[in-house]
Design a protein around this motif. Structure first.
Motif, short mmCIF file in Angstrom:
data_model
loop_
_atom_site.label_atom_id
_atom_site.label_comp_id
_atom_site.label_asym_id
_atom_site.label_seq_id
_atom_site.Cartn_x
_atom_site.Cartn_y
_atom_site.Cartn_z
N LYS A 24 -6.60 4.93 -3.08
CA LYS A 24 -5.52 4.55 -3.99
C LYS A 24 -4.23 5.26 -3.60
N LYS A 27 -2.79 3.66 -0.49
CA LYS A 27 -2.27 2.33 -0.84
C LYS A 27 -0.87 2.44 -1.46
N ASN A 28 -0.64 3.53 -2.18
CA ASN A 28 0.63 3.72 -2.87
C ASN A 28 1.60 4.64 -2.12
N TRP A 141 -2.84 8.10 -12.46
CA TRP A 141 -1.71 7.66 -11.65
C TRP A 141 -0.45 7.45 -12.49
N LYS A 150 7.06 9.07 -9.05
CA LYS A 150 6.57 8.25 -7.95
C LYS A 150 5.76 7.11 -8.54
N THR A 151 6.11 5.89 -8.20
CA THR A 151 5.34 4.75 -8.67
C THR A 151 4.00 4.75 -7.99
N ALA A 152 2.96 4.57 -8.79
CA ALA A 152 1.63 4.56 -8.20
C ALA A 152 0.82 3.43 -8.79
#
Length: 152
Positions: A24, A27-28, A141, A150-152
């Protein structure tokens, strides 16, 4: 942003969860370092300047995983403050035991005692942990995104 994950396991469940977290993160676009608590020098905790996730299981009736006893004992004996550390604990255990997730509870309490800052309250997962993991992952997240932007 970077995330450090330290897992403590005997049967491999925590390592598997750590791999899910790593997937994950990647991916982010979050840099991740995954470490085995059995081989980890807890003196290095003071140098972690990014969020820390500890994923640890409880073995038998409240004990740390056998491979992790030395690191666990060293952490429990630590007296030096960890006021710069931001962490959360994900504890795995078996609800059949009276001391369900006791190892994770002790790690969480010790880090708090040493002045570390909780990013998210400790979460205790039983034998059906993959079902509960999904909800925890979303909260984790979202918390990281809110704290570190931070967008996760």
């Amino acid at each position: 942003m970077k995330l450090t994950v330290i897992y403590g396991t005997e049967t491999g469940n925590c390592k598997g969860v750590a791999a899910k977290v790593a997937k994950k993160a990647e991916k982010n676009g979050v840099e991740i370092e995954v470490l085995d608590f059995a081989d980890y020098d807890v003196d290095q905790l003071a140098s972690i300047d990014n969020p820390l996730l500890i994923i640890i299981s409880t073995w038998d009736d409240g004990a740390p995983p056998p491979k992790c006893v030395e690191s666990f004992n060293k952490l429990m004996a630590r007296e030096e403050a960890l006021t710069n550390l931001h962490y959360t604990v994900l504890a795995l255990g078996d609800t059949e035991y009276p001391l369900f997730c006791e190892c994770g509870k002790q790690v969480d309490a010790k880090l708090s005692e040493l002045g570390a800052t909780k990013l998210l309250e400790r979460t205790d997962l039983g034998s059906e942990f993959m079902v509960t993991y999904i909800g925890w992952s979303k909260r984790f997240w979202k918390t990281l995104a809110g704290v570190f932007g931070k967008t996760a």
